[in-house]
Design an enzyme around this catalytic site. Structure first.
Site, mmCIF file in Angstrom:
data_model
loop_
_atom_site.group_PDB
_atom_site.id
_atom_site.type_symbol
_atom_site.label_atom_id
_atom_site.label_comp_id
_atom_site.label_asym_id
_atom_site.label_seq_id
_atom_site.Cartn_x
_atom_site.Cartn_y
_atom_site.Cartn_z
ATOM 1 N N GLY A 13 7.102 6.606 -14.741
ATOM 2 C CA GLY A 13 7.089 6.196 -13.333
ATOM 3 C C GLY A 13 8.389 5.527 -12.943
ATOM 4 O O GLY A 13 9.341 5.450 -13.742
ATOM 5 N N PHE A 14 8.414 5.033 -11.728
ATOM 6 C CA PHE A 14 9.613 4.394 -11.187
ATOM 7 C C PHE A 14 10.024 3.176 -12.034
ATOM 8 O O PHE A 14 11.085 3.170 -12.677
ATOM 9 C CB PHE A 14 9.319 4.018 -9.724
ATOM 10 C CG PHE A 14 10.237 3.016 -9.113
ATOM 11 C CD1 PHE A 14 11.620 3.138 -9.212
ATOM 12 C CD2 PHE A 14 9.721 1.924 -8.405
ATOM 13 C CE1 PHE A 14 12.467 2.199 -8.639
ATOM 14 C CE2 PHE A 14 10.561 0.992 -7.823
ATOM 15 C CZ PHE A 14 11.933 1.121 -7.949
ATOM 16 N N ASP A 34 2.393 7.837 -20.877
ATOM 17 C CA ASP A 34 2.126 8.128 -19.467
ATOM 18 C C ASP A 34 1.268 9.388 -19.396
ATOM 19 O O ASP A 34 1.408 10.286 -20.230
ATOM 20 C CB ASP A 34 3.472 8.387 -18.740
ATOM 21 C CG ASP A 34 3.386 8.153 -17.244
ATOM 22 O OD1 ASP A 34 2.614 8.886 -16.589
ATOM 23 O OD2 ASP A 34 4.074 7.264 -16.731
ATOM 24 N N GLY A 39 3.681 9.918 -12.087
ATOM 25 C CA GLY A 39 5.041 9.871 -12.634
ATOM 26 C C GLY A 39 5.617 11.261 -12.831
ATOM 27 O O GLY A 39 4.986 12.270 -12.515
ATOM 28 N N ASP A 59 -3.706 9.297 -21.289
ATOM 29 C CA ASP A 59 -4.353 8.480 -20.260
ATOM 30 C C ASP A 59 -4.808 7.169 -20.903
ATOM 31 O O ASP A 59 -5.712 7.174 -21.747
ATOM 32 C CB ASP A 59 -5.555 9.271 -19.712
ATOM 33 C CG ASP A 59 -6.326 8.479 -18.662
ATOM 34 O OD1 ASP A 59 -6.075 7.265 -18.491
ATOM 35 O OD2 ASP A 59 -7.201 9.085 -18.012
ATOM 36 N N VAL A 60 -4.209 6.040 -20.505
ATOM 37 C CA VAL A 60 -4.518 4.772 -21.176
ATOM 38 C C VAL A 60 -5.896 4.214 -20.792
ATOM 39 O O VAL A 60 -6.338 3.214 -21.362
ATOM 40 C CB VAL A 60 -3.427 3.698 -20.938
ATOM 41 C CG1 VAL A 60 -2.086 4.159 -21.470
ATOM 42 C CG2 VAL A 60 -3.338 3.285 -19.479
ATOM 43 N N ALA A 117 1.556 -5.698 -15.539
ATOM 44 C CA ALA A 117 2.147 -5.617 -14.195
ATOM 45 C C ALA A 117 1.072 -5.898 -13.167
ATOM 46 O O ALA A 117 0.197 -5.070 -12.911
ATOM 47 C CB ALA A 117 2.736 -4.225 -13.966
ATOM 48 N N TYR A 148 -7.150 -0.872 -5.576
ATOM 49 C CA TYR A 148 -5.929 -1.322 -6.255
ATOM 50 C C TYR A 148 -5.968 -2.838 -6.445
ATOM 51 O O TYR A 148 -5.814 -3.346 -7.551
ATOM 52 C CB TYR A 148 -4.739 -0.911 -5.402
ATOM 53 C CG TYR A 148 -3.371 -1.258 -5.950
ATOM 54 C CD1 TYR A 148 -2.889 -0.648 -7.113
ATOM 55 C CD2 TYR A 148 -2.535 -2.160 -5.291
ATOM 56 C CE1 TYR A 148 -1.612 -0.936 -7.592
ATOM 57 C CE2 TYR A 148 -1.267 -2.450 -5.769
ATOM 58 C CZ TYR A 148 -0.802 -1.833 -6.916
ATOM 59 O OH TYR A 148 0.463 -2.114 -7.380
HETATM 60 P P1 NAD Z 1 4.722 4.814 -10.313
HETATM 61 O O1 NAD Z 1 3.595 5.548 -9.706
HETATM 62 O O2 NAD Z 1 6.104 5.324 -10.106
HETATM 63 O O3 NAD Z 1 4.513 4.653 -11.862
HETATM 64 C C1 NAD Z 1 3.261 4.466 -12.465
HETATM 65 C C2 NAD Z 1 3.202 5.309 -13.708
HETATM 66 O O4 NAD Z 1 1.943 5.095 -14.365
HETATM 67 C C3 NAD Z 1 3.289 6.819 -13.407
HETATM 68 O O5 NAD Z 1 4.251 7.424 -14.242
HETATM 69 C C4 NAD Z 1 1.885 7.325 -13.713
HETATM 70 O O6 NAD Z 1 1.864 8.667 -14.113
HETATM 71 C C5 NAD Z 1 1.436 6.352 -14.801
HETATM 72 N N1 NAD Z 1 -0.028 6.237 -14.923
HETATM 73 C C6 NAD Z 1 -0.931 5.992 -13.934
HETATM 74 N N2 NAD Z 1 -2.177 5.975 -14.443
HETATM 75 C C7 NAD Z 1 -2.058 6.189 -15.779
HETATM 76 C C8 NAD Z 1 -2.995 6.275 -16.856
HETATM 77 N N3 NAD Z 1 -4.305 6.152 -16.660
HETATM 78 N N4 NAD Z 1 -2.515 6.498 -18.108
HETATM 79 C C9 NAD Z 1 -1.182 6.633 -18.338
HETATM 80 N N5 NAD Z 1 -0.258 6.579 -17.361
HETATM 81 C C10 NAD Z 1 -0.699 6.356 -16.086
HETATM 82 O O7 NAD Z 1 4.624 3.293 -9.791
HETATM 83 P P2 NAD Z 1 5.626 2.070 -10.008
HETATM 84 O O8 NAD Z 1 6.122 1.646 -8.685
HETATM 85 O O9 NAD Z 1 6.586 2.382 -11.091
HETATM 86 O O10 NAD Z 1 4.613 0.946 -10.507
HETATM 87 C C11 NAD Z 1 4.523 0.586 -11.876
HETATM 88 C C12 NAD Z 1 3.640 -0.648 -12.035
HETATM 89 O O11 NAD Z 1 4.176 -1.739 -11.277
HETATM 90 C C13 NAD Z 1 2.205 -0.448 -11.533
HETATM 91 O O12 NAD Z 1 1.335 -1.115 -12.414
HETATM 92 C C14 NAD Z 1 2.208 -1.120 -10.182
HETATM 93 O O13 NAD Z 1 0.932 -1.601 -9.844
HETATM 94 C C15 NAD Z 1 3.196 -2.257 -10.397
HETATM 95 N N6 NAD Z 1 3.794 -2.692 -9.120
HETATM 96 C C16 NAD Z 1 4.786 -1.975 -8.512
HETATM 97 C C17 NAD Z 1 5.329 -2.415 -7.316
HETATM 98 C C18 NAD Z 1 6.462 -1.692 -6.633
HETATM 99 O O14 NAD Z 1 6.945 -2.167 -5.590
HETATM 100 N N7 NAD Z 1 6.960 -0.591 -7.133
HETATM 101 C C19 NAD Z 1 4.827 -3.580 -6.710
HETATM 102 C C20 NAD Z 1 3.789 -4.257 -7.341
HETATM 103 C C21 NAD Z 1 3.298 -3.823 -8.556
#
Ligand code: NAD
Ligand code: UDP
Length: 329
Positions: A13-14, A34, A39, A59-60, A117, A148
């Site tokens: 992911g990001f 992941d 992602g 899948d975690v 996170a 969420y």
């Molecule tokens: P994203 O969607 O880019 O990345 C999340 C990743 O988790 C993805 O690659 C997805 O495929 C993977 N994923 C989801 N469910 C899964 C599962 N069951 N098993 C394995 N992999 C799984 O989002 P992001 O922005 O990179 O967010 C990452 C974390 O940071 C998240 O926990 C999110 O709640 C937290 N967060 C992000 C922000 C933000 O501004 N980007 C703000 C608050 C919290």
């Protein structure tokens, strides 16, 4: 000395992909995990040649097994964009509840320190401004964002319980709106939405009257805060975010100026439970971690715009994420 090993969930992911890069740069052995639901392997394909990087597609929310020693775990797997978690609400609930439980169990079995996170969404539509870690929040559990917010609140509760009752080394980061390269252009979050619209020559869609505020943190600052928190001895939640607040209307105007687009702003209805004001109080991060955001929005936005400009036409016009179909039944 043998390298320390870190498991990073949500690695494709990001934020996860930036964390993988940072920890490889710090001479860790990185195990990425992941299931690619939101992602993209493209975010980490350059890491596969690295001798210290391994990846598991898994899948975690189901039992997690990782062979060998694990010193640290970063649990970042979870859909994070409102339109993503509206499309996959059950998976969103599961990954921060069942998934967190699995990873806490793994941390116990491996004697690892775990950082999870969390998010500014635990404050819901906040009645206290700016948001301090002591504020308990104003969340609608059964609204569209509840899947969420409540999963993340449960995540904090179970993480604290493992800390208190099992003596596990835990850390909780409450992340506020973060942006930067490798965000998905079609993930619906405001920055990729606006830049995508500017690049396609579409009007920029501001929801409501655009008077709601957010405070945007550049990814490198966030990663630095996470790094410092992991190695601190502070187990309670810590806000990490930029405290420069801006209305969404002003933000749209900044993107129009940045991209030089001739498009205008159009107004659409405000989504239910969309928080009206959001700005982190970062006193705790400053005092406990000695952390401060360093990158100005003007600087971070330029880097991010260059990234989005480098994407293919295919990416620019793609409406749906390619793996959603597999998961939405
Ligand atoms: P994203 O969607 O880019 O990345 C999340 C990743 O988790 C993805 O690659 C997805 O495929 C993977 N994923 C989801 N469910 C899964 C599962 N069951 N098993 C394995 N992999 C799984 O989002 P992001 O922005 O990179 O967010 C990452 C974390 O940071 C998240 O926990 C999110 O709640 C937290 N967060 C992000 C922000 C933000 O501004 N980007 C703000 C608050 C919290
Ligand atoms: N938003 C908007 N236009 C868009 C996408 C989002 O005006 O095309 C608004 C949204 O209503 C919210 C803010 O921008 O008030 C930030 O939305 P985002 O989805 O990025 O994150 P949130 O902070 O709401 O989780």
């Amino acid at each position: 000395m043998a390298k320390k090993t870190i498991l990073i969930t949500g690695a494709a992911g990001f934020i996860g992909s930036h964390l993988c890069e940072r920890f490889l740069g710090e001479e860790f052995r990185v195990v990425g995990m992941d299931n690619l639901i939101t992602g993209d392997l493209k975010n980490i394909e350059h890491l596969f040649k690295h001798a210290d990087f391994e990846f598991y597609e898994h899948d975690v929310s189901t039992f997690v097994h990782v062979p060998g020693n694990l010193d640290y775990i970063l649990h970042f797997a979870s859909p994070a964009s409102p339109i993503d978690y509206l499309k996959i609400p059950i998976q969103t609930l599961k990954v921060s509840s069942l998934g967190t439980h699995n990873l806490l169990g793994l941390a116990r079995a491996k004697n690892s320190r775990i950082l999870v996170a969390s998010t500014s969404e635990v404050y819901g539509d906040p009645l206290v401004h700016p948001q301090t870690e002591e504020y308990f929040g104003n969340v609608n559990p059964i609204g569209p964002r509840g899947v969420y917010d409540e999963a993340k609140r449960f995540q904090e509760a179970i993480t604290m319980a493992y800390h208190t009752f099992h003596g596990l080394e835990t850390r909780i980061v409450r992340i506020f709106n973060t942006y930067g390269p490798k965000m998905r252009l079609n993930d619906g979050r405001v920055l990729p939405a606006f830049i995508g619209q500017a690049l396609r020559g579409e009007d920029l869609t501001v929801f409501g009257e655009g008077q709601q505020t957010r405070s945007f943190c550049y990814i490198d600052d966030l990663v630095d805060g996470i790094y410092k928190l992991l190695f601190s001895d502070y187990a309670k939640p810590v806000n990490i975010g930029n405290n420069e607040e801006i209305t969404i209307k002003e933000f749209a105007e900044e993107i129009i100026e940045l991209t030089g687009t001739n498009q205008k702003i159009v107004y659409k209805s405000l989504p239910q439970d969309d928080p009206m004001q959001r700005k982190p109080d970062i006193t705790k991060a400053q005092e406990v971690l000695g952390w401060n955001p360093k990158i100005k929005r003007s600087e971070g936005l330029k880097i991010t715009y260059e990234y989005f400009k480098s994407l293919t036409k295919d990416d620019l016009y793609k409406k749906e994420h390619n793996t959603f179909e597999k998961y939405i039944r």
